[in-house]
Design a protein around this motif. Structure first.
Motif, PDB file in Angstrom:
ATOM      1  N   GLN A 139       0.833  -1.201   0.000  1.00 23.56           N
ATOM      2  CA  GLN A 139       0.000   0.000   0.000  1.00 23.56           C
ATOM      3  C   GLN A 139       0.871   1.255   0.000  1.00 23.56           C
ATOM      4  O   GLN A 139       0.573   2.230  -0.695  1.00 23.56           O
ATOM      5  N   GLN A 140       1.954   1.237   0.755  1.00 27.06           N
ATOM      6  CA  GLN A 140       2.819   2.413   0.821  1.00 27.06           C
ATOM      7  C   GLN A 140       3.462   2.723  -0.530  1.00 27.06           C
ATOM      8  O   GLN A 140       3.730   3.886  -0.844  1.00 27.06           O
ATOM      9  N   ASP A 143       0.665   4.366  -2.572  1.00 29.17           N
ATOM     10  CA  ASP A 143       0.465   5.717  -2.031  1.00 29.17           C
ATOM     11  C   ASP A 143       1.582   6.655  -2.481  1.00 29.17           C
ATOM     12  O   ASP A 143       1.327   7.820  -2.829  1.00 29.17           O
ATOM     13  N   TRP A 144       2.804   6.166  -2.431  1.00 26.76           N
ATOM     14  CA  TRP A 144       3.970   6.978  -2.804  1.00 26.76           C
ATOM     15  C   TRP A 144       3.799   7.575  -4.204  1.00 26.76           C
ATOM     16  O   TRP A 144       4.085   8.747  -4.433  1.00 26.76           O
ATOM     17  N   ARG A 147      -0.811   9.139  -4.499  1.00 21.29           N
ATOM     18  CA  ARG A 147      -1.605   9.937  -3.564  1.00 21.29           C
ATOM     19  C   ARG A 147      -0.862  11.203  -3.133  1.00 21.29           C
ATOM     20  O   ARG A 147       0.359  11.181  -2.949  1.00 21.29           O
ATOM     21  N   GLY A 150       2.191  11.503  -0.755  1.00 25.42           N
ATOM     22  CA  GLY A 150       2.836  10.198  -0.706  1.00 25.42           C
ATOM     23  C   GLY A 150       4.329  10.230  -0.942  1.00 25.42           C
ATOM     24  O   GLY A 150       5.058   9.398  -0.435  1.00 25.42           O
ATOM     25  N   ASP A 174     -11.308   9.516  -3.234  1.00 26.19           N
ATOM     26  CA  ASP A 174      -9.926   9.045  -3.276  1.00 26.19           C
ATOM     27  C   ASP A 174      -9.457   9.038  -4.728  1.00 26.19           C
ATOM     28  O   ASP A 174     -10.255   8.790  -5.647  1.00 26.19           O
TER      29      ASP A 174
END
Length: 324
Positions: A139-140, A143-144, A147, A150, A174
């Protein structure tokens, strides 16, 4: 070896899967050499003749395929029956079809993700790994890249603003939910606008120095649609992984040789990805390319990948001699 020398294929075909997909498959190099399968990026990026040039054609039997829904594989833009498990099964079908006992598994960006996932599913058929621009599908990592706040958006806020433009009226959603609506809109022009913005965002930030897309270059519509639709599909489904799946299962393959190449200034796939992977892989060699970002086309990355493929060949040949 001249990394820019043209390497012709000696066989091309479409392999039909049990569920009716036609997977483009090509072979080049030395049929009696070390088998290597190359996983392209994206997902949805498609393969390129350039990928053959990362391997010495005298040493390697080079196997390249287009993943479901993109490149020359059909049906194009296919999202149904398109998951990481499907791609792993396609690779295993290719291995069995070519009657290869075990092979080196290589890939860049999403291709590194798929290479690791295949290896963890079939470690007994892997000789080693050559990985570039590590993406771990967490997920990270998603996101990076996509988002606000991120990471990538903080380095390239102007380009990120352009990325947000097609979904500006959906700012209450989102970012992936907003793009879901636009990429699947009933209006073709809305779908294409979203696909181009999605694909150009990633392409603009892929190199350390400005590239054609950061300078206003055009992108092919079909390529943009394949990349945006399939990437979005995978990332909405967390790459079809359990949380931290690849790192949690690294013990299945970390006894095998691995060469990791990562650009020091990679903004698409952050450097922590490569560092975390290498830290759990005692025999892995991590090469930081200090004058590059993410793209395999950057001179430093390309050179490091050629050297990595030579290093794996030497390791495997040394292992064979030792076994004798």
């Amino acid at each position: 070896m001249n990394t820019m020398a043209v390497i012709d294929t000696f066989a091309t075909q479409w392999l039909e899967t049990p569920d009716g997909q036609q997977i483009y498959l090509e072979q080049s190099g030395n049929p009696d050499g070390i088998p290597v399968i190359y996983c392209h990026g994206g997902p949805g990026g498609g393969s390129s003749p350039f990928h053959r040039q990362l391997f010495d054609p005298k040493l390697y039997h080079i196997i390249i395929f287009d993943q479901r829904g993109c490149g020359l594989s059909t049906p194009a833009l296919q999202l149904e029956s398109n998951s990481t498990a499907h791609l792993i099964a396609d690779m295993e079908q290719i291995r069995q079809y070519l009657q290869i006992q075990s092979w080196v598994v290589a890939g860049g960006s999403w291709g590194s993700t798929l290479a690791l996932a295949y290896g963890q599913a079939y470690p007994e058929h892997c000789l080693g790994f050559i990985l570039r621009g590590i993406f771990l599908g967490r997920q990270q990592d998603i996101d990076w890249l996509y988002r606000a706040g991120g990471g990538a958006s903080q380095v390239f806020p102007d380009y990120y603003q352009d990325f947000l433009q097609p979904v500006a009226q959906l700012s209450h959603l989102d970012i992936l939910e907003a793009y879901q609506l636009q990429l699947h809109h009933r209006d073709d022009s809305v779908r294409l606008e979203a696909a181009l913005a999605w694909s150009i965002w990633e392409s603009r930030i892929a190199t350390l120095l400005p590239n054609e897309f950061s300078c206003g270059g055009d992108m092919d519509a079909q390529s943009a649609l394949a990349l945006a639709l399939i990437e979005h599909h995978y990332f909405q489904h967390h790459c079809f992984f359990e949380p931290d799946q690849l790192l949690n299962n690294i013990d299945k393959i970390n006894h095998l040789p691995c060469q990791i190449v990562h650009g020091r200034y990679d903004i698409v796939c952050k450097a922590e990805n490569a560092f975390s992977l290498a830290s759990l892989w005692p025999g892995a060699e991590l090469k930081w390319v200090v004058d590059a970002g993410h793209s395999a086309s950057e001179v430093g990355i390309r050179s490091a990948l050629v050297q990595a493929s030579l290093a794996i060949a030497v390791q495997l040949q040394a292992g064979e001699q030792k076994a004798k």
